[in-house]
Motif scaffolding. Structure first.
Motif, PDB file in Angstrom:
ATOM      1  N   ASN A   7       0.808  -1.215   0.000  1.00 21.21           N
ATOM      2  CA  ASN A   7       0.000   0.000   0.000  1.00 21.21           C
ATOM      3  C   ASN A   7       0.837   1.259   0.000  1.00 21.21           C
ATOM      4  OD1 ASN A   7      -2.612   1.341   0.310  1.00 21.21           O
ATOM      5  ND2 ASN A   7      -1.789   1.992   2.285  1.00 21.21           N
ATOM      6  N   SER A   8       1.940   1.257   0.746  1.00 17.53           N
ATOM      7  CA  SER A   8       2.799   2.437   0.805  1.00 17.53           C
ATOM      8  C   SER A   8       4.240   1.971   0.735  1.00 17.53           C
ATOM      9  CB  SER A   8       2.561   3.226   2.105  1.00 17.53           C
ATOM     10  OG  SER A   8       3.376   4.371   2.146  1.00 17.53           O
ATOM     11  N   ILE A   9       4.784   1.899  -0.446  1.00 15.27           N
ATOM     12  CA  ILE A   9       6.045   1.223  -0.652  1.00 15.27           C
ATOM     13  C   ILE A   9       7.243   2.006  -0.162  1.00 15.27           C
ATOM     14  CG2 ILE A   9       5.202  -0.093  -2.603  1.00 15.27           C
ATOM     15  CD1 ILE A   9       6.386   1.904  -4.448  1.00 15.27           C
ATOM     16  N   ASN A  10       7.044   3.246   0.298  1.00 19.80           N
ATOM     17  CA  ASN A  10       8.168   4.012   0.822  1.00 19.80           C
ATOM     18  C   ASN A  10       8.023   4.325   2.292  1.00 19.80           C
ATOM     19  OD1 ASN A  10       9.985   4.214  -1.172  1.00 19.80           O
ATOM     20  ND2 ASN A  10       9.324   6.191  -1.955  1.00 19.80           N
ATOM     21  N   THR A  11       7.101   3.682   2.972  1.00 21.48           N
ATOM     22  CA  THR A  11       6.841   4.031   4.364  1.00 21.48           C
ATOM     23  C   THR A  11       7.337   2.930   5.275  1.00 21.48           C
ATOM     24  OG1 THR A  11       4.884   5.219   3.674  1.00 21.48           O
ATOM     25  CG2 THR A  11       5.067   4.735   6.016  1.00 21.48           C
ATOM     26  N   ALA A  12       8.203   3.299   6.241  1.00 26.14           N
ATOM     27  CA  ALA A  12       8.716   2.330   7.192  1.00 26.14           C
ATOM     28  C   ALA A  12       7.702   2.092   8.288  1.00 26.14           C
ATOM     29  CB  ALA A  12      10.024   2.847   7.798  1.00 26.14           C
ATOM     30  N   PRO A  13       7.789   0.968   9.002  1.00 24.79           N
ATOM     31  CA  PRO A  13       6.881   0.714  10.114  1.00 24.79           C
ATOM     32  C   PRO A  13       6.937   1.843  11.123  1.00 24.79           C
ATOM     33  CG  PRO A  13       8.122  -1.269   9.558  1.00 24.79           C
ATOM     34  CD  PRO A  13       8.689  -0.171   8.746  1.00 24.79           C
ATOM     35  N   ALA A 191       3.741  18.272  -0.264  1.00 25.27           N
ATOM     36  CA  ALA A 191       3.270  17.149   0.552  1.00 25.27           C
ATOM     37  C   ALA A 191       2.486  16.157  -0.293  1.00 25.27           C
ATOM     38  CB  ALA A 191       2.405  17.665   1.701  1.00 25.27           C
ATOM     39  N   ARG A 192       1.886  16.616  -1.390  1.00 25.97           N
ATOM     40  CA  ARG A 192       1.112  15.744  -2.269  1.00 25.97           C
ATOM     41  C   ARG A 192       1.885  15.334  -3.521  1.00 25.97           C
ATOM     42  NH1 ARG A 192      -5.045  18.206  -2.019  1.00 25.97           N
ATOM     43  NH2 ARG A 192      -4.951  19.035   0.092  1.00 25.97           N
ATOM     44  N   TRP A 193       2.970  16.072  -3.842  1.00 26.85           N
ATOM     45  CA  TRP A 193       3.651  15.868  -5.108  1.00 26.85           C
ATOM     46  C   TRP A 193       5.049  15.264  -4.993  1.00 26.85           C
ATOM     47  CZ3 TRP A 193       2.601  16.105 -10.237  1.00 26.85           C
ATOM     48  CH2 TRP A 193       1.374  16.662 -10.631  1.00 26.85           C
ATOM     49  N   ALA A 194       5.741  15.475  -3.872  1.00 28.03           N
ATOM     50  CA  ALA A 194       7.161  15.117  -3.801  1.00 28.03           C
ATOM     51  C   ALA A 194       7.365  13.716  -3.235  1.00 28.03           C
ATOM     52  CB  ALA A 194       7.918  16.138  -2.949  1.00 28.03           C
ATOM     53  N   PRO A 195       7.835  12.752  -4.037  1.00 25.44           N
ATOM     54  CA  PRO A 195       8.196  11.437  -3.492  1.00 25.44           C
ATOM     55  C   PRO A 195       9.287  11.609  -2.436  1.00 25.44           C
ATOM     56  CG  PRO A 195       8.109  11.390  -5.901  1.00 25.44           C
ATOM     57  CD  PRO A 195       8.017  12.830  -5.491  1.00 25.44           C
ATOM     58  N   PRO A 196       9.255  10.823  -1.369  1.00 28.85           N
ATOM     59  CA  PRO A 196      10.222  11.012  -0.278  1.00 28.85           C
ATOM     60  C   PRO A 196      11.678  11.018  -0.711  1.00 28.85           C
ATOM     61  CG  PRO A 196       8.478   9.529   0.417  1.00 28.85           C
ATOM     62  CD  PRO A 196       8.253   9.791  -1.035  1.00 28.85           C
ATOM     63  N   SER A 273       4.356   6.162  -3.468  1.00 28.09           N
ATOM     64  CA  SER A 273       5.522   6.490  -2.651  1.00 28.09           C
ATOM     65  C   SER A 273       5.164   7.381  -1.477  1.00 28.09           C
ATOM     66  CB  SER A 273       6.599   7.167  -3.510  1.00 28.09           C
ATOM     67  OG  SER A 273       6.135   8.399  -4.031  1.00 28.09           O
ATOM     68  N   ILE A 274       4.203   8.270  -1.643  1.00 25.69           N
ATOM     69  CA  ILE A 274       3.800   9.157  -0.549  1.00 25.69           C
ATOM     70  C   ILE A 274       2.817   8.478   0.382  1.00 25.69           C
ATOM     71  CG2 ILE A 274       2.667  11.350   0.030  1.00 25.69           C
ATOM     72  CD1 ILE A 274       3.737  12.483  -2.585  1.00 25.69           C
ATOM     73  N   GLY A 275       1.913   7.696  -0.172  1.00 26.65           N
ATOM     74  CA  GLY A 275       0.953   6.976   0.661  1.00 26.65           C
ATOM     75  C   GLY A 275      -0.140   7.871   1.223  1.00 26.65           C
ATOM     76  N   PRO A 276      -0.737   7.490   2.350  1.00 26.03           N
ATOM     77  CA  PRO A 276      -1.857   8.250   2.927  1.00 26.03           C
ATOM     78  C   PRO A 276      -1.490   9.673   3.342  1.00 26.03           C
ATOM     79  CG  PRO A 276      -1.726   6.051   3.885  1.00 26.03           C
ATOM     80  CD  PRO A 276      -0.477   6.238   3.091  1.00 26.03           C
ATOM     81  N   GLN A 277      -0.195   9.952   3.544  1.00 28.53           N
ATOM     82  CA  GLN A 277       0.201  11.303   3.941  1.00 28.53           C
ATOM     83  C   GLN A 277      -0.018  12.325   2.827  1.00 28.53           C
ATOM     84  OE1 GLN A 277       1.327  12.694   6.768  1.00 28.53           O
ATOM     85  NE2 GLN A 277       1.262  10.835   7.994  1.00 28.53           N
ATOM     86  N   GLY A 278      -0.201  11.862   1.606  1.00 27.01           N
ATOM     87  CA  GLY A 278      -0.383  12.776   0.488  1.00 27.01           C
ATOM     88  C   GLY A 278      -1.815  13.210   0.284  1.00 27.01           C
ATOM     89  N   THR A 279      -2.560  13.386   1.355  1.00 20.24           N
ATOM     90  CA  THR A 279      -3.946  13.845   1.285  1.00 20.24           C
ATOM     91  C   THR A 279      -4.131  15.049   2.191  1.00 20.24           C
ATOM     92  OG1 THR A 279      -4.574  12.314   3.056  1.00 20.24           O
ATOM     93  CG2 THR A 279      -4.825  11.536   0.790  1.00 20.24           C
ATOM     94  N   GLY A 280      -5.227  15.780   2.004  1.00 18.27           N
ATOM     95  CA  GLY A 280      -5.504  16.945   2.833  1.00 18.27           C
ATOM     96  C   GLY A 280      -5.760  16.559   4.282  1.00 18.27           C
ATOM     97  N   HIS A 281      -5.520  17.530   5.182  1.00 13.61           N
ATOM     98  CA  HIS A 281      -5.670  17.219   6.608  1.00 13.61           C
ATOM     99  C   HIS A 281      -7.068  17.520   7.146  1.00 13.61           C
ATOM    100  CE1 HIS A 281      -5.430  21.535   7.274  1.00 13.61           C
ATOM    101  NE2 HIS A 281      -4.176  21.594   6.882  1.00 13.61           N
ATOM    102  N   GLY A 282      -7.972  17.997   6.291  1.00 15.82           N
ATOM    103  CA  GLY A 282      -9.315  18.314   6.790  1.00 15.82           C
ATOM    104  C   GLY A 282      -9.321  19.591   7.607  1.00 15.82           C
TER     105      GLY A 282
END
Length: 510
Positions: A7-13, A191-196, A273-282
């Motif tokens: 689901n998020s191939i660049n995110t560590a545990p 935050a939505r565009w830049a791969p880590p 690469s960004i995963g769930p963090q690449g969404t708005g914070h509400g």
């Protein structure tokens, strides 16, 4: 390591506290050349070049706008310890004779100071709201409108000056009000565009437009003033900003998911690469947790310390070049711009090097951010101290000042992009907070410089550079001890928590 479900191939545990970004092993990385993300960085670079041109052009144009730049010169006795005047010095006021019919105004030094500082009164007001709204709605509209509004108001500068200094003060404050949203909006977009693995180079490229804009605007403003008259400066700069805004609104999207011209390969790569963090914070943000976050306060304090030296040079370098080194106005503008050229090159180079170190897993992201911040701040401080002992040597003074600002550009890949490491979803909002605090030195540093240099002595200027260097060292120590690039617990999304729980359950079952 990649999560089993991909689901998020660049995110560590998240529960292990890791801050490294593993390489993408299964999916190919789309090339940056001609990519949508690189085009976005280039457009941002151009936008911030224009924005900084709009910000600094008044400082040079002011020389041509007023009848005299020093109506009440200090008595000769007050400059006993300063450098001697050149044997055949030119009258600096001759450098900016205006064409016939161009108005000039009898503004004293105090009025000029208020006009030059008016920008920051508005700039302070919109950093945090701009970051918050950009994180919720997306940053493209706020960055575009911020530049467009500032550019349009710049077109009105000659009219406001003709109406009086109070009108010009209000106009400059409104320009700062509009420009205050631009950097937080940039951070929210990345935050939505830049791969880590590409954050450092993409963000330093886009943000370095500020240094490049200052480098171009300072000498170019003098040339335009001399050839066409000072009103042309504001008409040309304002028109450039409006033209940029048209291009921006046509070609830019808030999110790779909605970009009409991005390839499917690149879109999938960015989103995965960004995963769930690449969404708005509400609408809701964890304000209490943010206020108690030690890494966030490390960023705020370090940026305030770094900005002290930046604003000291930005506001006082032309005065130092004039009162101490006795450069004529043309040389003053060019030499005052030279450090920004060095900072532009160094910041982009640091971005490439930082990403390379992270990609090769030589150091963790935390170590990279601390290393680049520590080296940049300490080297900048060392050359500031060297300036204070350069005496009246023009070559040494200019060399040390240029090296100080140039090497300070290394921090562009350190503390200045750290918000997106610790809380990608809230990066725009956090940048608004840190920039608000970081603007405070822009108000205090010129006051301190005026206090130390009241007698126009070399000893007074030595205090200015020593204080700036000492504050830099203090910021380096704070960040080295308390800084971090680990995603903070209050920034973790529910989706990420669920994935972490699944990973923990799998580990226990096996």
């Amino acid at each position: 390591m990649p999560l089993p479900d991909g689901n998020s191939i660049n995110t560590a545990p998240l529960d292990e506290g890791e801050d490294t970004e593993p390489l993408i092993e299964n999916d190919p990385v789309p090339p940056q050349c001609c990519s949508a993300r690189l085009n976005l960085a280039f457009l941002m670079f151009c936008g911030f070049s224009v924005v900084y041109g709009l910000r600094v052009n008044l400082s040079v144009a002011m020389v041509a706008m007023v009848n005299t730049t020093d109506p009440e010169p200090a008595p000769n006795s007050s400059v006993i310890s300063a450098c001697p005047l050149p044997p055949e010095g030119d009258n600096s006021s001759d450098s900016f004779h205006q064409p016939a019919g161009i108005p000039q105004y009898p503004w004293d030094s105090e009025t000029q100071g208020w006009l030059l500082g008016a920008f920051f009164f508005g700039y302070l007001c919109t950093q945090i709201p701009g970051g918050y709204l950009s994180g919720h709605y997306g940053g493209s509209i706020f960055l575009g409108v911020g530049v467009l509004g500032t550019a349009f108001l710049t077109l009105l500068t000659p009219l406001a000056a003709q109406m009086g200094s109070y009108w010009l003060f209000a106009l400059r404050a409104l320009e700062g009000f509009g420009e205050g949203v631009t950097f937080p909006a940039m951070m929210a977009m990345w935050a939505r565009w830049a791969p880590p693995l590409e954050r450092s180079r993409l963000m330093t490229l886009s943000g370095s437009g500020g240094n490049f804009g200052a480098f171009v605007a300072l000498p170019l403003t003098g040339v335009i003033c001399q050839a066409l008259g000072w009103p042309a400066v504001f008409y040309l700069c304002g028109a450039a900003g409006c033209l940029w805004a048209v291009v921006w609104f046509i070609f830019v999207s808030d999110d790779p998911r909605t970009h009409p011209r991005i390839s499917k390969e690149e879109k999938d790569y960015i989103i995965k690469s960004i995963g769930p963090q690449g969404t708005g914070h509400g609408w809701s943000v964890p304000l209490l947790s943010m206020s108690m976050s030690v890494p966030l306060w490390a960023i705020i304090i370090t940026q305030m310390c770094s900005n002290w030296s930046y604003y000291t040079l930005l506001t006082s370098l032309p005065t130092y070049m004039d009162n101490v080194m006795h450069f004529d106005l043309k040389s003053n503008g060019l030499l005052s711009a030279l450090p920004y050229f060095g900072a532009w090159l160094m910041s982009m180079l640091s971005g490439v090097v930082a990403d390379s170190i992270i990609e090769r897993e030589v150091f963790s992201i935390t170590v990279v951010r601390k290393l680049f911040t520590l080296i940049g701040l300490l080297l900048q401080a060392a050359f500031l101290v060297a300036v204070s002992y350069a005496g009246c040597s023009h070559i040494l003074a200019v060399t040390f000042l240029t090296l100080s600002t140039t090497l300070g550009g290394i921090t562009a890949s350190g503390v200045y992009i750290n918000q997106i490491d610790i809380a990608p979803r809230y990066a725009g909002f956090l940048l608004g907070i840190s920039n608000t605090f970081g603007t405070i030195p822009g108000v205090l540093a010129p006051i301190a410089t005026g206090y130390f240099t009241e007698g126009h002595t070399m000893a007074g200027w030595r205090k200015v550079f020593w204080v700036a260097a000492g504050i830099n060292v203090g910021g380096a120590i704070v960040y080295t001890i308390f800084g971090s690039a680990k995603i903070q617990p209050w920034a973790i999304t529910e989706e990420e928590r669920a994935e972490t729980d699944k990973e923990r359950s799998r580990s226990i079952s096996t």
